[in-house]
Design a protein around this motif. Structure first.
Motif, mmCIF file in Angstrom:
data_model
loop_
_atom_site.group_PDB
_atom_site.id
_atom_site.type_symbol
_atom_site.label_atom_id
_atom_site.label_comp_id
_atom_site.label_asym_id
_atom_site.label_seq_id
_atom_site.Cartn_x
_atom_site.Cartn_y
_atom_site.Cartn_z
ATOM 1 N N ALA A 131 47.030 4.459 -17.072
ATOM 2 C CA ALA A 131 47.606 6.201 -17.383
ATOM 3 C C ALA A 131 46.216 6.383 -19.241
ATOM 4 C CB ALA A 131 48.558 6.017 -17.371
ATOM 5 N N ALA A 132 46.496 5.427 -19.970
ATOM 6 C CA ALA A 132 46.104 6.110 -21.165
ATOM 7 C C ALA A 132 44.651 6.389 -20.759
ATOM 8 C CB ALA A 132 46.151 4.714 -22.438
ATOM 9 N N TYR A 133 43.495 5.433 -20.270
ATOM 10 C CA TYR A 133 42.497 5.948 -20.546
ATOM 11 C C TYR A 133 41.623 7.457 -19.463
ATOM 12 C CZ TYR A 133 39.740 1.547 -21.030
ATOM 13 O OH TYR A 133 39.442 0.580 -22.027
ATOM 14 N N ALA A 134 42.886 7.893 -18.590
ATOM 15 C CA ALA A 134 42.846 8.819 -18.204
ATOM 16 C C ALA A 134 43.422 10.030 -18.914
ATOM 17 C CB ALA A 134 43.570 8.754 -16.578
ATOM 18 N N ASN A 135 43.922 9.891 -19.720
ATOM 19 C CA ASN A 135 44.914 10.874 -20.745
ATOM 20 C C ASN A 135 43.300 11.225 -21.502
ATOM 21 O OD1 ASN A 135 47.264 11.388 -20.002
ATOM 22 N ND2 ASN A 135 48.174 9.378 -21.063
ATOM 23 N N ASP A 136 42.649 10.018 -21.766
ATOM 24 C CA ASP A 136 41.936 9.732 -22.481
ATOM 25 C C ASP A 136 40.804 10.691 -22.557
ATOM 26 O OD1 ASP A 136 41.903 8.729 -25.093
ATOM 27 O OD2 ASP A 136 40.552 6.787 -25.142
ATOM 28 N N GLY A 137 40.394 10.589 -21.081
ATOM 29 C CA GLY A 137 38.946 11.210 -21.025
ATOM 30 C C GLY A 137 38.756 11.080 -20.129
ATOM 31 N N ILE A 138 38.850 9.887 -18.992
ATOM 32 C CA ILE A 138 38.307 9.734 -17.967
ATOM 33 C C ILE A 138 39.176 10.014 -17.102
ATOM 34 C CG2 ILE A 138 37.535 7.101 -16.715
ATOM 35 C CD1 ILE A 138 37.054 5.797 -18.775
ATOM 36 N N ASP A 139 37.313 10.503 -15.904
ATOM 37 C CA ASP A 139 38.357 11.005 -14.493
ATOM 38 C C ASP A 139 37.829 9.626 -13.929
ATOM 39 O OD1 ASP A 139 38.026 12.407 -12.235
ATOM 40 O OD2 ASP A 139 36.478 14.161 -12.646
ATOM 41 N N ILE A 140 39.679 9.592 -13.708
ATOM 42 C CA ILE A 140 39.400 8.044 -12.907
ATOM 43 C C ILE A 140 38.835 8.286 -11.888
ATOM 44 C CG2 ILE A 140 40.715 6.393 -12.305
ATOM 45 C CD1 ILE A 140 42.338 6.486 -14.325
ATOM 46 N N GLN A 141 39.278 9.400 -10.856
ATOM 47 C CA GLN A 141 39.163 9.879 -9.735
ATOM 48 C C GLN A 141 37.715 9.904 -9.415
ATOM 49 O OE1 GLN A 141 41.254 10.379 -6.794
ATOM 50 N NE2 GLN A 141 38.354 10.429 -5.333
ATOM 51 N N GLU A 142 37.006 10.425 -10.099
ATOM 52 C CA GLU A 142 35.792 10.636 -10.031
ATOM 53 C C GLU A 142 34.719 9.551 -10.438
ATOM 54 O OE1 GLU A 142 32.658 13.707 -11.970
ATOM 55 O OE2 GLU A 142 34.410 14.907 -10.824
ATOM 56 N N GLU A 143 34.845 8.904 -11.539
ATOM 57 C CA GLU A 143 33.740 7.948 -12.703
ATOM 58 C C GLU A 143 33.969 6.422 -12.005
ATOM 59 O OE1 GLU A 143 33.363 8.565 -16.669
ATOM 60 O OE2 GLU A 143 34.618 10.263 -16.884
ATOM 61 N N VAL A 144 35.552 6.230 -11.578
ATOM 62 C CA VAL A 144 35.530 5.115 -10.979
ATOM 63 C C VAL A 144 36.670 4.372 -9.551
ATOM 64 C CG1 VAL A 144 37.555 3.443 -10.819
ATOM 65 C CG2 VAL A 144 37.368 4.839 -13.031
ATOM 66 N N TRP B 69 43.378 6.685 -6.257
ATOM 67 C CA TRP B 69 44.391 7.429 -7.676
ATOM 68 C C TRP B 69 44.866 8.333 -7.931
ATOM 69 C CZ3 TRP B 69 45.282 6.997 -12.500
ATOM 70 C CH2 TRP B 69 45.368 7.740 -12.707
ATOM 71 N N ASP B 70 45.818 8.267 -7.757
ATOM 72 C CA ASP B 70 46.871 9.640 -7.537
ATOM 73 C C ASP B 70 47.196 9.848 -8.904
ATOM 74 O OD1 ASP B 70 49.246 11.363 -8.165
ATOM 75 O OD2 ASP B 70 50.199 9.490 -6.340
ATOM 76 N N ALA B 71 46.485 11.249 -9.161
ATOM 77 C CA ALA B 71 46.502 11.914 -10.586
ATOM 78 C C ALA B 71 47.870 12.241 -10.684
ATOM 79 C CB ALA B 71 45.522 12.955 -9.832
ATOM 80 N N SER B 72 48.977 12.845 -10.140
ATOM 81 C CA SER B 72 50.190 13.809 -10.532
ATOM 82 C C SER B 72 51.148 12.459 -10.897
ATOM 83 C CB SER B 72 50.806 14.842 -8.565
ATOM 84 O OG SER B 72 50.813 12.645 -8.166
ATOM 85 N N THR B 73 50.887 11.349 -10.433
ATOM 86 C CA THR B 73 51.953 10.202 -11.519
ATOM 87 C C THR B 73 50.865 9.073 -12.419
ATOM 88 O OG1 THR B 73 51.326 8.769 -9.903
ATOM 89 C CG2 THR B 73 53.213 10.171 -9.602
ATOM 90 N N CYS C 173 34.907 -0.591 -12.181
ATOM 91 C CA CYS C 173 36.186 -0.109 -12.594
ATOM 92 C C CYS C 173 36.672 -1.331 -13.496
ATOM 93 C CB CYS C 173 36.985 -0.552 -11.232
ATOM 94 S SG CYS C 173 37.102 -2.024 -10.819
ATOM 95 N N ILE C 174 35.977 -2.020 -13.923
ATOM 96 C CA ILE C 174 36.626 -2.196 -15.027
ATOM 97 C C ILE C 174 35.406 -2.571 -15.943
ATOM 98 C CG2 ILE C 174 37.007 -5.110 -16.139
ATOM 99 C CD1 ILE C 174 37.255 -6.571 -13.101
#
Lengths: 394, 353
Positions: free
Chosen positions: A238-251, A262-266, A282-283
């Motif tokens: 979650a911290a990476y998501a808050n930090d600017g990584i677009d987890i859906q697109e990039e991971v 990836w559940d963006a809402s939670t 991903c790692i």
């Protein structure tokens, strides 16, 4: 102002990237051999051709490899490089040094050679570049005094190498430095005395990122991997998501097996680990949040090589998973059996991969007593030309 | 005195910085602080900074002594090198990182090569010290990296980019899986010196060394002949026999290969593929080579998606698009005719115009 001896090479002292010409000039101030090397190279830049004779066999007592003979084809014009041989010196695992050790090495090389080196050569050795024949034995004796042995050359086990591994990398699934040290010590005879059909390379990478290029570059590649689940720290994800990584697109979208959700809402990442092929993407992107599994070992691949003679090959999986635990007897034993089979069946200058190609993977697996597995192939054959052992047809 | 042999390399544990010895195998995670600087944090909470410096690979003992002084001053006398000729300063005291970077900047050591950057090119000896080169190695790498310096010291690319150079087909640098490979090639068959062949060569071994079967014995004259139409100038015969040199100032030059990859991240490792079959040897700065490499790197950088390596981008858009976007002319040499050629031919009409 006097005219420069090396107007073409002088051009390569300009620009921001470190200049090898500057290094040659520094050595040339102290050593006539380095000075003549610089002059001969200028001549090559004018002639657009190399000026070294073909090969030459030189060495030190007790060894068949580790020294490469090199003679100028213009010895009268450049007497300092008439004999200008290379010593390949076996580097410590992971290329770690104390400054004390490196200074000792410099002292020996300033005494016996040109003062020019490669840190490091393509295979990983410390390359001491340029000594006359008469200096080779005294140089090796002094190297031995400070604990440096020679590496491989010719048709022997070439100096094996490994990535930085557990010394400074959380991805390391195996102790690459220790495996390297153990096999180097185990196979000293094979390293120093060429007796194989051709060269044999072993490289050890701690994870599928393969930082020492084991798969493209070695006959026997050891690549760390794991069998259980990726370790996940949900808060760190979650911290990476808050930090600017677009987890859906990039991971998630770049995952080759589409095993992640990836559940963006939670801000929740779920991984279907059974479908993961452990590619590391991903790692690599979220090393604080994701880690390699706990049940670790290595995949063993064989046959990788550069083009000479019959074309380049990438290594092939032959052992999907091997525990790599000291004293690494299972691996050492496999290496011995591979070499024995290759030595018995290989033609002169036929690398392991080429021999497997010629004899068939089937023959290799049988000789090694390795069970066939879908992990070994990208796809089954598409032709009907296959063999049966008569024993199987009854 | 009997010479001591077979004692092996220095034991690596004696070479490790104390902080690494203490946290060996217990690193928890790392972060990329800025280009060329990594921070690894251990389970113990201890941290180590790595500052990566590109070197020219060919270095003098004076240079080694200089970097040792830097390591004494900032890293308690420890340092390491990478498989790609980089030097790494290992800093256990966070307070020393900025002073080290300032020192390196002041003394023109390039810091970079991590993350979405061009890494230090792996390369071979070339004219400096090899007996079979078709080009120089250090000179081209120096010229290319002077030109692409901004991509080493900064993160301006979609992904990591590995450039490598080998000065002949032996490929001592095993460049065959690089994003951009620069490979020295010959274009003329060997000019046979029959006296040397007779005096120094094992003729059956030379014949066996030829991958295309172009070499035939000439028993009457105790030498051999080369069918020049079958020769593709690999130089393998010369490796076996000094009577068959291929090097030639006009014939020799450089080829450019693209899209290779070593890591298994996302997609499997792949070979680099031929993009430019020949560029001339034009020392000291090989301008045709530097502009070709820059064009390929920048075309990729403009068109690729984030994290997409050169080869992944090309596979997505297709080779026909790669040649269109780069403006590289497509020539018949790019179509394979060696042993596994048919695997590279297209068997579907679904290509792009």
């Amino acid at each position: 102002m006097t005219e420069s001896e090396t107007p073409l090479l002088d051009e390569l002292e300009k620009g921001p990237w470190p200049s090898f010409v500057t290094e040659m000039k520094r050595a040339a101030k102290k050593k006539e051999s380095a000075h003549d090397l610089l002059r001969q190279l200028e001549r090559s830049y004018n002639d657009r051709i190399g000026h070294w004779k073909h090969g030459g066999i030189v060495g030190v007592r007790g060894y068949g490899g580790g020294v490469i003979g090199r003679y100028s084809d213009l010895p009268e014009e450049f007497p300092g490089v008439a004999e200008f041989h290379t010593l390949r010196v076996n580097m410590p695992s992971g290329w770690f040094y104390t400054t004390e050790k490196l200074r000792q090495l410099c002292d020996v090389w300033d005494k016996h050679g040109s003062g020019l080196t490669n840190l490091h050569g393509a295979t990983g050795d410390i390359i001491l570049l340029g000594a006359p024949t008469e200096a080779l034995q005294p140089c090796f004796d002094d190297l031995a005094e400070i604990g440096f042995d020679l590496g491989g050359s010719g048709s022997d086990m070439r100096t094996p190498s490994c990535c930085v591994g557990p010394a400074r990398c959380e991805y390391a699934c195996i102790d690459t430095l220790e495996v390297l040290y153990q096999i180097t010590m185990e196979f000293q005879d094979e390293l120093h005395r060429p007796m194989f059909p051709y060269k044999s390379k072993i490289k050890i990478s701690g994870c599928p990122n393969d930082c020492v290029a084991a798969i493209p570059r070695s006959d026997i590649a050891v690549v760390g991997t794991w069998r259980d689940n990726i370790q996940v720290d949900p808060a760190a994800v979650a911290a990476y998501a808050n930090d600017g990584i677009d987890i859906q697109e990039e991971v998630v979208d770049l995952c080759p097996t589409q095993c992640m959700h990836w559940d963006a809402s939670t801000k929740t990442l779920t991984i279907e680990d059974r479908e993961c092929n452990r590619c590391m993407h991903c790692i690599n992107l979220m090393p604080k949040a994701l880690a390699v599994g706990k049940e670790r070992g290595a995949t063993i691949l064989v046959g990788g090589k550069a083009p000479i003679v019959h074309g380049a090959l990438l290594s092939w999986v032959v052992v999907p998973f091997m525990k790599m635990e000291p004293p690494y007897d299972e691996f050492k034993d496999l290496v011995r059996r591979i070499w024995e089979w290759w030595d018995e069946n290989g033609k002169m200058r036929e690398r392991l991969g080429e021999l497997i190609n010629r004899m068939g993977m089937r023959a290799f697996l049988k000789a090694m007593n390795l069970p066939p597995s879908p992990a070994m192939i990208r796809a089954p054959r598409a032709n009907p030309y296959y063999f049966w052992d008569p024993e199987e047809v009854k | 005195m009997a010479t001591r042999t077979d004692f092996g390399p220095p034991y690596y544990k004696d070479m490790l910085p104390p902080i690494i010895e203490k946290n060996y195998g217990k690193w928890k995670y790392h972060e990329r602080v800025k280009p060329g600087v990594l921070r690894h944090v251990a389970e113990s909470g201890e941290e180590i900074y790595t500052v990566r410096v590109g070197s020219g690979r060919l270095v003098s003992t004076e240079w080694i002594r200089e970097v040792c002084e830097i390591a004494d001053r900032f890293c308690e006398g420890h340092l390491r090198f990478t498989s790609r000729h980089n030097l790494e300063f290992l800093v256990s005291d966070a307070e020393k990182v900025e002073p080290l970077l300032a020192y390196l900047n002041e003394h023109n050591y390039p810091v970079g090569g991590t993350g979405h950057a061009i890494s230090n090119p792996v390369h071979t000896q070339g004219w400096i010290h090899c007996h079979t080169p078709a080009t120089d190695a250090s000179g081209i790498v120096k010229a290319v990296m002077d030109d692409l310096y901004e991509y080493f010291v900064d993160w301006k690319l979609p992904a990591y980019c590995r450039i490598s150079l080998a000065c002949c087909l032996n490929m001592c640098g095993a460049v065959h899986c690089s994003d951009v490979a620069i490979l020295g090639i010959h274009r003329k068959p060997p000019h046979i010196d029959h006296d040397i062949v007779r005096a120094k060569c094992e003729i059956p071994n030379v014949i066996a060394a030829c991958p295309t079967g172009a070499i035939r014995p000439d028993p009457k004259n105790k030498t051999l002949t080369v069918n020049e139409e079958k020769c593709m100038y690999c130089g393998n015969c010369y490796t076996m026999c000094p009577g068959m040199p291929l090097a030639d100032p006009v014939g020799d030059g450089v080829s450019i290969w693209v899209g290779g990859k070593i890591s298994s991240a996302r997609s499997a490792p792949k070979f680099s593929r031929l993009a430019i079959p020949f560029l001339p040897n034009n020392p000291p700065r090989w301008p045709e080579v530097t502009s070709a490499v820059r064009n390929i790197v920048e075309t990729w950088a403009r068109n690729a998606r984030k994290h997409e390596r050169m080869g992944e981008w090309i596979e997505r858009v297709g080779w026909e698009r790669f040649f269109e976007l780069t403006g590289i002319p497509f020539s018949v040499q790019l179509i394979d005719d060696f042993t596994l050629a048919p695997e590279t031919y297209r068997s579907t009409p679904t290509f792009k115009w």
